[in-house]
Design an enzyme around this catalytic site. Structure first.
Site, PDB file in Angstrom:
ATOM      1  N   ARG A  37       0.840  -1.197   0.000  1.00  0.00           N
ATOM      2  CA  ARG A  37       0.000   0.000   0.000  1.00  0.00           C
ATOM      3  C   ARG A  37       0.877   1.251   0.000  1.00  0.00           C
ATOM      4  O   ARG A  37       2.040   1.213   0.393  1.00  0.00           O
ATOM      5  CB  ARG A  37      -0.926   0.021   1.215  1.00  0.00           C
ATOM      6  CG  ARG A  37      -0.232   0.128   2.572  1.00  0.00           C
ATOM      7  CD  ARG A  37      -0.103   1.552   3.069  1.00  0.00           C
ATOM      8  NE  ARG A  37       0.733   1.662   4.257  1.00  0.00           N
ATOM      9  CZ  ARG A  37       2.019   1.972   4.238  1.00  0.00           C
ATOM     10  NH1 ARG A  37       2.636   2.167   3.090  1.00  0.00           N
ATOM     11  NH2 ARG A  37       2.719   2.072   5.360  1.00  0.00           N
ATOM     12  N   SER A 140       4.828  -1.222   2.860  1.00  0.00           N
ATOM     13  CA  SER A 140       4.215  -2.271   3.667  1.00  0.00           C
ATOM     14  C   SER A 140       4.386  -3.671   3.095  1.00  0.00           C
ATOM     15  O   SER A 140       3.432  -4.427   2.915  1.00  0.00           O
ATOM     16  CB  SER A 140       2.728  -1.980   3.891  1.00  0.00           C
ATOM     17  OG  SER A 140       2.283  -2.642   5.046  1.00  0.00           O
ATOM     18  N   ASP A 186      -2.078  -0.714   7.495  1.00  0.00           N
ATOM     19  CA  ASP A 186      -1.435  -1.502   6.440  1.00  0.00           C
ATOM     20  C   ASP A 186      -2.192  -2.790   6.161  1.00  0.00           C
ATOM     21  O   ASP A 186      -2.480  -3.138   5.010  1.00  0.00           O
ATOM     22  CB  ASP A 186       0.005  -1.820   6.831  1.00  0.00           C
ATOM     23  CG  ASP A 186       0.851  -0.578   6.990  1.00  0.00           C
ATOM     24  OD1 ASP A 186       0.360   0.527   6.679  1.00  0.00           O
ATOM     25  OD2 ASP A 186       2.002  -0.700   7.443  1.00  0.00           O
ATOM     26  N   TYR A 237      10.268   4.276  15.754  1.00  0.00           N
ATOM     27  CA  TYR A 237       8.816   4.097  15.638  1.00  0.00           C
ATOM     28  C   TYR A 237       8.172   3.771  16.985  1.00  0.00           C
ATOM     29  O   TYR A 237       7.201   4.425  17.383  1.00  0.00           O
ATOM     30  CB  TYR A 237       8.527   2.999  14.606  1.00  0.00           C
ATOM     31  CG  TYR A 237       7.066   2.747  14.310  1.00  0.00           C
ATOM     32  CD1 TYR A 237       6.471   3.266  13.169  1.00  0.00           C
ATOM     33  CD2 TYR A 237       6.290   1.965  15.140  1.00  0.00           C
ATOM     34  CE1 TYR A 237       5.137   3.027  12.880  1.00  0.00           C
ATOM     35  CE2 TYR A 237       4.954   1.712  14.871  1.00  0.00           C
ATOM     36  CZ  TYR A 237       4.391   2.245  13.733  1.00  0.00           C
ATOM     37  OH  TYR A 237       3.073   2.008  13.454  1.00  0.00           O
TER      38      TYR A 237
END
Length: 395
Positions: A37, A140, A186, A237
């Protein structure tokens, strides 16, 4: 000038060839695929229960394989740039005990999907994985693999067919076996992507999704891979997620989705500057994404592009600090070309890709200008929204 990539049928052919070569087995095969994606706007908002606006890509992961009569599993990846070994064999636990993650790391995504599959117990199987989704590119590849494998398991032993639950199970796989506390975007769009449409996803627990038409023949989505690799597990992250949770806690909210800029300004003195900056990005990005979806519905590409650039600036060094100089170079170069509406980094950050919205007539000059201005060696993909995960014919 854009990069060509193998079609779904070519990936199936390659995977089937590897299967016959490795396993020397003539069992009937099943094949499935699931897309990667690109997120048009709404970055780092999904784990804050906000809005995201991704689309499924023609870049896919394919799984080809067959059921066996025992509980043995054999996995082979035909993908390049993965850690060794490229073949993994293990036995499915008969007592329901978990499949622990280990080495190689690519197999952990599959083990996680097996662990969280919603119709246990599973039979043994042999399978080959092939993919056109670039690893570490922010498109992703991990969710594409997880959703493809879940779809493959559905062919061996069907579950109840609930697509949202399928996406949630694949998200759990990434949490438990890859160690990435990702949001739901995702996996959700890889399962539920719709051809010719972006998907506005409300990442609250209701997970409502609205299809936004994106099939204007005069419009192009250009993905530019910086070819700077990122690894979300070892990056910042998880730190960003903790900072957002801390901000929500200080504000007395379940998530930053429930917070306003007024709330944040009133509580500014109660939190560290960096926590304030992270929260400000998220609150404003959620609003930007809602505005962007409305702009896309109206065909207001100028407004949509402006919001993309605002998003990138916020993700850059301004507030969220997840970009890098290569991504900033790519965005700056794209925005210098007439016919480009907007450009921004996409994905978790620290490398990977940019996404650019532009007039179809400007595609060649945009690619050429980026190649001239960028200090690295970019890879380009001209894409359109495609369908989500699906079984494939082996004929």
């Amino acid at each position: 000038m854009a990069c060509s990539y193998p079609s779904v049928s070519e990936l199936v052919t390659d995977a089937r060839s590897v299967y016959r070569q490795v396993f020397e087995n003539e069992a009937p095969l099943v094949a499935v695929c699931a897309p990667g994606r690109v997120n048009l706007i709404g970055e780092h908002t999904d784990y804050n229960q906000g809005f995201v606006l991704p689309m499924a890509l023609p870049l896919v992961t394919v799984v080809v394989g067959s059921k066996t009569s025992d509980r043995e599993v054999s996995l082979v990846t035909a993908n390049k740039d993965v850690d060794e070994p490229v073949r993994v064999d293990f036995t499915l636990p008969s007592d329901g005990s978990p499949l622990p993650p280990g080495s190689p790391s690519w197999a952990n995504y599959v083990k996680g999907v097996i662990q969280h599959y919603r119709a246990p117990p599973l039979p043994g199987f042999r399978a080959v994985i092939a993919s056109s989704v670039p690893l570490g590119g922010g498109l992703s590849s991990s969710a594409s693999l997880e959703v493809a494998f879940y779809t493959f398991l559905q062919q061996l032993k069907p579950d109840d067919g609930d697509d949202v639950s399928k996406a949630l199970s694949c998200q759990k796989a990434e949490h438990t076996h890859a160690g990435v506390p990702c949001g739901i975007m995702d996996q959700f769009v890889s399962v539920l992507g719709k051809e010719g449409h972006a998907l506005l996803i409300d990442c609250r627990w209701s997970l409502e999704a609205t299809s936004i038409p994106l099939a204007d023949p005069h419009l192009v989505i250009l993905i530019t891979n910086s070819n700077v690799k990122h690894a979300l597990t070892g990056s910042e992250y998880p730190t960003r997620r903790r900072q957002c949770e801390e901000a929500a806690s200080i504000l007395g909210k379940d998530s930053l989705r429930d917070a306003t800029m007024k709330d944040l300004e009133e509580a500014k003195n109660k939190m560290e500057d960096v926590t304030y900056q992270r929260a400000r990005h998220v609150i404003q990005e959620i609003e930007r994404t809602a505005q962007a979806a409305e702009s896309l519905k109206k065909g207001d590409y100028v407004k949509f592009g402006k919001l993309m650039v605002e998003s990138h600036n916020s993700l850059r060094y301004d507030l969220y600090e997840v970009s890098c100089k290569e991504l900033d170079e790519l965005v700056s170069a794209a925005m210098e070309v007439d016919g480009v509406y907007g450009s921004r980094m996409t994905g978790g950050g620290f490398g990977g890709c940019t996404v650019t919205l532009l007039q179809a007539s400007a595609i060649n000059k945009t690619i050429q200008h980026i190649k001239e201005q960028y200090s690295g060696t970019p890879t380009f993909y001209v894409t359109t929204p495609t369908q989500g995960a699906r079984p494939l014919s082996m004929s």
